[in-house]
Structure formats: structure tokens, C-alpha cells
Design an enzyme around this catalytic site. Sequence first.
Site, short mmCIF file in Angstrom:
data_model
loop_
_atom_site.label_atom_id
_atom_site.label_comp_id
_atom_site.label_asym_id
_atom_site.label_seq_id
_atom_site.Cartn_x
_atom_site.Cartn_y
_atom_site.Cartn_z
NE ARG A 78 -1.02 13.35 8.18
CZ ARG A 78 -0.20 13.47 7.55
NH1 ARG A 78 0.04 12.29 6.94
NH2 ARG A 78 0.51 14.55 8.02
CB CYS A 105 -5.44 11.44 11.40
SG CYS A 105 -3.90 10.72 12.06
NE ARG A 126 -7.38 4.44 5.51
CZ ARG A 126 -6.16 4.97 6.53
NH1 ARG A 126 -6.41 4.82 7.19
NH2 ARG A 126 -5.32 5.06 5.74
NE ARG A 172 0.08 10.16 10.07
CZ ARG A 172 -0.07 9.42 9.59
NH1 ARG A 172 -1.79 8.69 9.51
NH2 ARG A 172 0.70 8.77 8.74
N PRO A 173 1.69 16.59 11.48
CG PRO A 173 2.89 18.14 12.23
CD PRO A 173 2.29 16.53 12.08
CB VAL A 174 1.50 18.22 5.29
CG1 VAL A 174 0.70 17.22 5.64
CG2 VAL A 174 0.83 19.71 5.52
CG ASP A 175 6.05 20.53 10.11
OD1 ASP A 175 5.52 19.89 10.44
OD2 ASP A 175 7.08 20.77 10.30
CG ASP A 179 2.67 1.21 9.88
OD1 ASP A 179 1.94 2.40 10.19
OD2 ASP A 179 2.82 2.48 8.67
CE LYS A 212 -1.61 1.71 4.08
NZ LYS A 212 -1.83 2.88 3.83
CG ASN A 213 2.99 2.73 3.62
OD1 ASN A 213 1.24 2.95 2.92
ND2 ASN A 213 2.92 2.94 5.40
CB ILE A 220 6.32 7.22 14.97
CG1 ILE A 220 7.86 5.88 14.77
CG2 ILE A 220 6.61 7.62 13.49
CD1 ILE A 220 8.73 6.80 14.18
C1 UD1 Z 1 3.89 6.66 6.77
C2 UD1 Z 1 3.20 5.57 6.13
C3 UD1 Z 1 2.63 5.15 7.60
C4 UD1 Z 1 2.81 4.96 8.42
C5 UD1 Z 1 4.52 6.09 9.05
C6 UD1 Z 1 5.66 5.60 9.51
C7 UD1 Z 1 2.74 6.00 4.11
C8 UD1 Z 1 1.24 6.44 3.31
N1 UD1 Z 1 2.04 5.89 5.40
O1 UD1 Z 1 3.34 8.20 6.80
O2 UD1 Z 1 1.98 3.47 7.30
O3 UD1 Z 1 3.12 4.59 9.53
O4 UD1 Z 1 5.06 6.50 7.66
O5 UD1 Z 1 6.07 5.03 9.18
O6 UD1 Z 1 3.31 5.85 3.27
N2 UD1 Z 1 5.49 14.65 10.25
C9 UD1 Z 1 6.08 16.41 11.04
N3 UD1 Z 1 5.42 17.25 10.18
C10 UD1 Z 1 5.91 17.04 8.40
C11 UD1 Z 1 5.42 15.06 8.74
C12 UD1 Z 1 5.58 14.82 9.67
O7 UD1 Z 1 5.94 16.48 12.65
O8 UD1 Z 1 5.69 17.55 7.50
C13 UD1 Z 1 5.59 14.16 11.91
C14 UD1 Z 1 4.69 13.07 11.95
O9 UD1 Z 1 3.15 13.80 12.63
C15 UD1 Z 1 5.25 11.93 12.85
C16 UD1 Z 1 6.16 11.60 11.90
O10 UD1 Z 1 6.57 13.03 11.61
O11 UD1 Z 1 4.56 12.04 14.56
C17 UD1 Z 1 6.51 10.66 11.04
O12 UD1 Z 1 5.59 10.52 10.07
P1 UD1 Z 1 5.94 10.27 8.88
O13 UD1 Z 1 6.76 9.90 8.29
O14 UD1 Z 1 5.15 11.92 7.85
O15 UD1 Z 1 4.55 9.36 8.34
P2 UD1 Z 1 3.78 9.38 7.35
O16 UD1 Z 1 4.12 9.87 5.48
O17 UD1 Z 1 2.41 9.68 7.01
#
Ligand code: UD1
Length: 417
Positions: free
Chosen positions: A93, A117, A397, A122-125, A305, A22-23, A327
Site C-alpha cells: 500500500r 487490505c 515484508r 484504509r482509504p487515501v481520501d 504496529d 521500513k516506514n 487505528i
Molecule cells: C502507516 C504505516 C503503518 C502503520 C500506520 C499507523 C507506513 C508505510 N505504514 O500506514 O505501518 O500501521 O501508519 O501508524 O508508514 N485514513 C483515512 N484516509 C486517508 C488515510 C488514512 O481514513 O486518506 C485512515 C486509515 O484507514 C486508518 C488511519 O487513517 O484507519 C491511519 O492510517 P495511516 O496513518 O494513513 O496509515 P498508513 O500511513 O497507511
Amino acid sequence: MEKLAIDGGAPLNGEVAISGAKNAALPILCAGLLTAEALHIGNVPHLRDVTTMLSLLGQMGMSISVNEKLGVELRAANIHHPEAPYEMVKTMRASVLVLGPLAARFGEARVSLPGGCAIGLRPVDQHLKGLQAMGATITMDHGYMIVRAPRLKGVRICMDLVTVTGTENLMMAATLAEGETVIENAAREPEITDLAACLTAMGANIQGAGSDKITIQGVAKLHGAHHRVMPDRIETGTFLVAAAVTRGNVRVTGARPTTLDAVLDKLREAGVKIESGDDWISIAPNGKLQSVNLRTAPYPAFPTDMQAQFVALNSVADGTGVVNETIFENRFMHVQELRRLGADIEVEGNTAIVKGVPHLDGATVMATDLRASASLVIAGLVARGTTIVDRIYHLDRGYEAIEEKLSRLGARIRRVS
Ligand code: UD1
């Protein structure tokens, strides 16, 4: 609403084929936005998240054809609507993965902010910080991120933390940027390497994917390609844990054992016998099941995961296991439900202390997120009597036909409305 009914106690035995990851599939589908030519993707898992992603891409104007052999052909010749609406992003997401490709190829994107979520904030900064460094301007408008960019420019980006989809978004954006982009502190997950392989087949110039420093030389255009999605390491690990707790003999096929080192090590520590070849892993009981301590961290360490599934394993193993989640801040929602089955688990902050009990007893439990659901299914397979897992749309999912695969291994599991 559909549920799973599981009569526990049957050991799993036999062979199970692993689906595409999936990922890896989700970012690779988004990579289709980077070219006007056809991208053929094989081994696409039949999952609700994949359907959601295809309908998101379809709404943008992507032409999509799906064949019965899990193949998808994408053609992004006419993207008229570079937008990911709230309704899509809130259910999945990973919709945010369109951001990088849209900004790079069309110079504009409108993507809903994901919001919180079930498993945390889980921000996207980091995604935005990287795009800004490449010259994009980002504004917020009624809950949407509006990205505008002339041609993106290659830069050196140092990620503040390791993010999987953040790394993927910036790697995709950089393929069409002007000049060289270096991503430092990049995530090293195998799905990133798989995405890089697909992008390379499309004509991208990427070095270092799979390490913490990825270097991308931008090109003016990408072209069509064929790519086969890698096997799902989390599905693989989930079946192995299910086999371990039921004391079964199972062989998973079509897998990639080298992506599961940390998980296989923990299984061996838990007292099962593991053997593997190029694309298979077999598991068999080897004495009593023992609790394990673990700490989740970015790849190649133990994956978040797989955390919930190992909490289920520890629930029925000998001794006490300490599980530390580093995480996500709120990823122990399965604990409440496992307690309903009789598990003895205390949570303190981001640590769960799991004392193994001699047996669990079936009950009705509620799935709260994807991997939490998997842990409840695993617990149901060993609990005495019947376990009903409610809200299994979470499971759909990310697990392809899980009840069919488990049934073929001898589990007494059925889907009920
Ligand atoms: C991906 C996987 C998910 C897995 C996760 C961690 C996909 C589609 N999903 O999610 O299954 O559980 O990796 O291995 O591949 N963070 C920030 N700012 C950001 C981005 C992330 O603070 O801009 C934080 C998140 O809140 C979290 C950590 O970084 O605490 C890791 O998140 P991230 O690796 O981004 O997870 P996803 O990519 O969403």
C-alpha cells in the site's frame, strides 16, 4: 511456500542489531523522485517492501544502484512512466507514496487505488484532498487515480484525521510547490521527522516536522543529498517483547530509545527491567510477567504496529489485559491463530480481552499480515513443542532476517520450504 518452524521454550539472550526503519525507508526512497540529482540513502533495510518499492521506482525510469553495505543510490533524471500499477499497490500500500512527489515534480501521476487490505479499509481520501487543495485535479479511471497539476500551490491544509503516509505525501508535494504550505493535524511519527531531515538535506525548507503543524516553504528545485535511515522502532519493540516473554536478557543495539517511550513504559508495567542509553536498550526479567491494558493511537501514544506483539505477551502473562485498537478496524486477525496455540482471548468490536494462560502449545498457524506474523513468532518462542508459522512472506515484508537474528539470541527457529 516458506514457513518458520519454532521449538519453543528457549530464553533469548545476547545482543541484536536493529535494522533501518521500513516506514522511514519507503517514503525516503520516494523522495528520490523529487530531484534529477543523485540521492544516496544509507542503512536501508533488506526487506521485501523495499525491493518492491525499488522495482516500482525502476519501472518509472529511476536509475538505482545498491551496494552491499545497505546503501542505495537513486537518480530520477529520466522518469518516463509516472505510474504505480495495481500489481504493485495491491502488494504494498505504501506505493501510494509516489503520488505527492510525482505530482510536484512532473505535474502528473497515475496510481492505482489501493482498495481494501487485510487490516482494514484504509482509504487515501486525505492524500487526495490535500493535493486538490494545492491545485491538482484528480480523476478516477478504471481503478486508477489520475493526478494532474501545473505547479502546485502552497495552501493551509487541515487533515481530517491523523495519517502517516498522507502527511508524508503532502509534505513531499509541498517541497516543490509555489509558496508556503501549512499541514495542520499532521502525524507526528518519528519516520516523518526522518523524511523531513532527508528532504531538508535535499534543499527543502521544512519547519515543525514531528509536531502536529508542519510548515513548508516551497522551492523551485531540490538537489542530491546523503541520508541515513533511522533505526526501526517496531523491530526494536518486537525483539524486546520476544525477550520479555521468554524471560531473557537481551540488549538491542543501533536503536533509538527516544522513539519508543510508550512501548518501554508498557514493558516496564509488564514487569521487566529496562535500561537504555543513546542507541541501546537492555531488557531483563524482573519477577512475573504481568498483563497490561493498552490503547493504540497516533504517535507518541502506543503504536498500532506493536499491538499484536503485546496481545501475544498478554496471552502468557499473569492476569487479564484489555487491548483497544483505535487505528485500524480489522486488526485482530492474529487472535484466531493465537487461540490455536491455546491463548484465551475474546474480541468485542475493537477490543481484545486477553486472559493469560500458564502455557501455550505449539501448532500450525497462519500469518495474516506483517505484525500479526510477528505476534505468532513471539508466541511460538514460548509455546511448548513446535509451532509452524505459515505464509511468512508477510514477515519478510518488514523484518530483516528475523530467524537469523532470533537464532543468534538462542531461539530454536528455522526456515523450511
Ligand atoms: C502507516 C504505516 C503503518 C502503520 C500506520 C499507523 C507506513 C508505510 N505504514 O500506514 O505501518 O500501521 O501508519 O501508524 O508508514 N485514513 C483515512 N484516509 C486517508 C488515510 C488514512 O481514513 O486518506 C485512515 C486509515 O484507514 C486508518 C488511519 O487513517 O484507519 C491511519 O492510517 P495511516 O496513518 O494513513 O496509515 P498508513 O500511513 O497507511
